[in-house]
Design a protein around this motif. Structure first.
Motif, PDB file in Angstrom:
ATOM      1  N   ARG A 157       0.891  -1.252   0.104  1.00  0.00           N
ATOM      2  CA  ARG A 157       0.011  -0.013  -0.077  1.00  0.00           C
ATOM      3  C   ARG A 157       0.984   1.288  -0.064  1.00  0.00           C
ATOM      4  O   ARG A 157       0.221   2.115  -0.309  1.00  0.00           O
ATOM      5  CB  ARG A 157      -0.949   0.005   1.326  1.00  0.00           C
ATOM      6  CG  ARG A 157      -2.100  -0.985   1.196  1.00  0.00           C
ATOM      7  CD  ARG A 157      -2.703  -1.077   2.502  1.00  0.00           C
ATOM      8  NE  ARG A 157      -2.271  -1.124   3.522  1.00  0.00           N
ATOM      9  CZ  ARG A 157      -2.746  -1.115   4.697  1.00  0.00           C
ATOM     10  NH1 ARG A 157      -4.073  -0.747   4.979  1.00  0.00           N
ATOM     11  NH2 ARG A 157      -1.816  -1.401   6.009  1.00  0.00           N
ATOM     12  N   ALA A 158       2.137   1.211   0.468  1.00  0.00           N
ATOM     13  CA  ALA A 158       3.039   2.351   0.588  1.00  0.00           C
ATOM     14  C   ALA A 158       4.027   2.196  -0.674  1.00  0.00           C
ATOM     15  O   ALA A 158       4.943   3.052  -0.709  1.00  0.00           O
ATOM     16  CB  ALA A 158       3.860   2.356   1.696  1.00  0.00           C
TER      17      ALA A 158
ATOM     18  N   GLY B 195       6.777  -2.990   0.273  1.00  0.00           N
ATOM     19  CA  GLY B 195       6.327  -4.224   0.220  1.00  0.00           C
ATOM     20  C   GLY B 195       7.242  -5.447   0.158  1.00  0.00           C
ATOM     21  O   GLY B 195       6.965  -6.204   0.944  1.00  0.00           O
TER      22      GLY B 195
END
Length: 200
Positions: free
Chosen positions: A175-176, A181
């Motif tokens: 998500r960032a 990840g």
């Protein structure tokens, strides 16, 4: 001799012992035959009866009991259980960290004002709920992923924890961005391997 008939050579057999005399020596024990009866092909299976051993015989399981066992072993039940456990653990951890934080309840616009007990409890509750949600999501994702991986591989070893940890950490970190990840995948995998090694 000469053209006479050949004599047949017979093995000398010990004469039978007279009554009251010394008994003949016992036949030597054949260890190979004994091993076959103990651990070999001639070994007879022994049925263990709990009633004969003094235990309580267990009755056969009903269909309802089998259904409950299958439900408890399902991935959905394990994920729900991990979600509840993570929520409780996260809430307790959030309240604990808020209790030792000296900035809880302080207003950044007026840092010199002493917060009231109501404001401190409100901040502690908000932090506890936030931690509880995060722990619940991570616990449910990890448990469900591990169950699916174990069912697919058909094995229960440390690789299941590493794979599920990598998937969970990667899903949260993506998500960032891609870099986050990859870091999340490696971090969760290493943490899962360490916990699995410690528990086993």
């Amino acid at each position: 001799r000469g053209g006479g008939r050949p004599r047949s050579v017979m093995a000398a057999t010990p004469p039978p012992s007279a009554p009251g005399g010394p008994e003949p020596p016992p036949t030597p024990l054949q260890y190979s035959l004994l091993l076959q009866h103990l651990v070999g092909e001639k070994r007879q299976p022994r049925a263990w009866d709990p009633a004969a051993l003094g235990g309580i015989p267990s009755p056969p399981k009903s269909e309802e009991q089998k259904m409950v066992e299958r439900a408890m072993e399902s991935c959905a039940f394990k994920a729900a259980l991990a979600c509840v456990g993570g929520f409780v653990l996260g809430g307790a951890f959030g309240v604990f960290t808020a209790g030792i934080d000296t900035n809880v309840g302080f207003d950044p616009k007026d840092p010199y004002r002493t917060p009231t007990a109501k404001e401190v409890l409100k901040d502690m509750g908000q932090r506890g709920i936030s931690y509880a949600k995060n722990f619940a999501i991570v616990g449910a994702m990890f448990s469900c992923t591990e169950c699916v991986v174990e069912s697919y591989r058909g094995k229960s070893d440390w690789k299941n924890s590493v794979i599920s940890g990598c998937i969970t950490g990667g899903a949260i970190g993506f998500r960032a961005g891609l870099k986050a990840g990859v870091i999340g995948c490696g971090g969760f995998a290493a943490f899962s391997a360490a916990i699995d090694y410690y528990l086993r």
